[in-house]
Design an enzyme around this catalytic site. Sequence first.
Site, PDB file in Angstrom:
ATOM      1  CB  CYS A 271      -0.948  -0.006   1.198  1.00 42.03           C
ATOM      2  SG  CYS A 271      -0.123  -0.011   2.795  1.00 42.03           S
TER       3      CYS A 271
ATOM      4  CG  HIS B 141      -3.826   1.625   4.948  1.00 44.11           C
ATOM      5  ND1 HIS B 141      -3.264   0.591   4.244  1.00 44.11           N
ATOM      6  CD2 HIS B 141      -4.758   2.184   4.125  1.00 44.11           C
ATOM      7  CE1 HIS B 141      -3.827   0.517   3.059  1.00 44.11           C
ATOM      8  NE2 HIS B 141      -4.739   1.484   2.959  1.00 44.11           N
TER       9      HIS B 141
ATOM     10  CG  ASN C  73      -7.832   3.132   1.831  1.00 47.10           C
ATOM     11  OD1 ASN C  73      -6.788   2.568   1.541  1.00 47.10           O
ATOM     12  ND2 ASN C  73      -8.711   2.609   2.670  1.00 47.10           N
TER      13      ASN C  73
END
Length: 869
Positions: A199, A382, A402
């Site tokens: 990510c 994250h 995101n």
Amino acid sequence: MRSGFVRVLPPLLADLDPPPEPVPIPIRIVADPAPPPASIAGGEGPANQDPPPGKRNDRFYGAWDKFLALEPRRAKKTSTPARKLEEEKKEIEKSEGDGLQVKEGAATSWEQAAHECRQKVAAIVEECKRLNQKYRDAVFDIETNQYCMQSLTGRYPKAVEKIDPPPWIKRVEDIFDNPQFFIDGATATDVHQGNSGDCWFLASLMAVTAKKELIENLCVARDEKVGVYGFVFYRDGEWIYEVIDDKLYLKVGDDDDLCVVRDWDKDKKEGLSLKHDEDKLKDQLQRGGEALYFSHCKSSETWLPLIEKAYAKAHGDYSSIEGGFASEGIEDLTGGVGVVLNPEDIMDKERFWREQLSEVNKKYLFGGGSKPTSSKGFIGSHAYAVLEAWEEGDLKLLKLRNPWGEVEWEGDWSDGSKLWTADMMTKLKHTFGDDGVFWISYKDFLKHFPSINRVRLFSREWQVSQQWTCVNVPWTVDYLDTRFQFTISKQGPVVIVLSQPDDRYFYGLRGRFLFALHFRVYREGEEDDRYIVRSMHNSGSELDFTRSVSAEIEDLSPGAYNVIFKITARRNDITPTAEESILRHAILRKEKLLSVGRRFDYAHTKGNLRAMEQANAKRNQQKRQSRNNDEGKRRRKIAQKEKERRNRRKKRIDGAMQEKRKAFEGKRRETAKRRSRVTENRDNESTQAQAESRTETNSESNGTMNARTPESDVEAVVFAKAEDNAEVESSSQEKNNSANDKKPGAPMRAISDDLVNAQQASASNVKDEICHQNSQRLGQGELEHDESEEYAPSLEPPEELTDNDFDWDSEIDGSVYPDTEDEKSPSSRSLKNEIFKDDPWNATCVLGLRIYSLNSEAKVSVIKSEEDS
């Protein structure tokens, strides 16, 4: 939990952020059980050879050269990696220092890499068209080579470890009906994370898409029909390129046995089976971006999965790009300088907004890392991308996304928030929807993101100069004597970066050491004064490992400056050394080892690590030889001291024995004289007794008899008692003396006193024994001379002779205190000077200094210490 923006360092892997939970579909894939992936606990791969016994070797090139020696006819001019390495070695030979030295424009390296990439892609296209074949990448063939997914140590991506067997592969044209690389350019909404923990890299891509020219600079050449794509990435101060084919991993393969069920129970793994057309269902599941196993675009765009594949190839495999920092990812995509900022350390929040965050997509690119725990819609640990900054009056908003493409912020200014008005939605061009894009206030951003990833961009006007070197890192932490020096001719902004090779490219050969960097900048000749600036920012938030540290000076005066630095080294004794890894994987993973080893060799050749290891080996050999010579000298010195002591001790003993002989002879002569006197007195007394007997006979008529004890007998008794009681206590002696004083005869008492004094003056046990025997014989009337009284040559050396008069020598006599180590003893010296005797400390670090300057070209050099030269 460490993931996303957090750097993951094997073998101590942390839980990576999981992909979003997919919407349950009534499909079950049934496959034959397969053996688990060959990942070994602790980051170790299968071992075909145990590490060599004895001391562990932290050097690389000794074992690497032995591995390459098995292929003596390697084509150094044909193989691209080998040719690149030879070219780099030639550049180092031209440099003034002992490492690579580069002076160029900020875009020069990119232009060179892009030119070479285009040439290679053109040659591939020409060959494929001539043969009427699509391009197949033999180096990174994901269809036949498991090492494209698996690292050197045997580690698979975390998501792949949960499935059996691994995903299937198809070409882009077999996945998409109308594949296109870009559709109206690349946008952040195109990015969707798949089954991988990268990510951080996808957040970097989203940030880069905000500047159209940056994302277009990544793919410099492609031919969709042939299926070949060329990308460039920034690595260790220069741009590199990778060429790949268009094969991609799929979630569902042709050999999967699909079963459509109703009321599927995930725990029991059972449900009501339904009839279906398996071929049609399988075709649907293998089409479009949703069919891809890793990242994808929801449209027919292919740029995202192909860039991800090229980035994985650059690092060797998909496993190596799991876990990291968005700042480092943006660095690799743009060639900028990335740092990680902590909002708590920002003194003036308004100034930070005004000078930096408001410049997003212009001077800087930003990303953010969330807190470890999930809250208000944020995924724990994250990475998110900052897409836009907006300000009106006192209201400051940031637009974030995101990488999952869903799951959004639930606080103020989130989708559906009461703060939204029709006017605000028009101004910000925002629409509600679960697409992963959301707005958040500046205040809430600082509250929920403990790390802010920022990358400074450089235009073509900037110049960059760099110098690489290699140093020995001591066990103790302090600033080293080796330093960098740079000079600028014009006043202007300067960015200083101290970096080391990115170990993500050679996982498995990194060795046991992790290095953290720090530097200070002083004006030349003013090292004792206050420093100008120090490294304030790391490229990541790791404490034990920093890929780079940097500092910025907006207006630096012309002149010469010294950069002194210190390196904090941490050694993990559980991790295998580079030599152990080479021996372990040389047979079973030969191809993978060759690929990873070449990347390691290329990265560390910049600092001339080979020369440093050779110099260290030579220096260590000289130290061992010197220690052996010193030990030989010490032993010879001790032997000489011991010989001198023996000679002096023998001389003293001989002198003492000679004195004992003289004393014994004197006592023997004295005894003989006393015997002569006693014999003479006895003869006189005998004559006198005979005369008195005649007188008594003649005078019997007088009727008187004069009876008394002969004085000679009394003297003999007294003499015997004195000889027998020579060692009696003083109280007994006084009693005997007082008793004798009452008896007549002064001569007898004088003789007794002389004998007692003679006994006390003599410390010899031999003399006491002889005197005692003489007194016994005299008491019995034995007047003959005894030959046994002659000097016996078997007399023992005197016991009172000790070594107390010698000077104390700890090398010979040992420690004064038995329970402690003497500082001069060999064992104590070994403890103090060779703490790592059983496992030597062999930490060497390759590092380089880059100077970015806007108005003038900087000149960088390295000044090495004797230890590092």
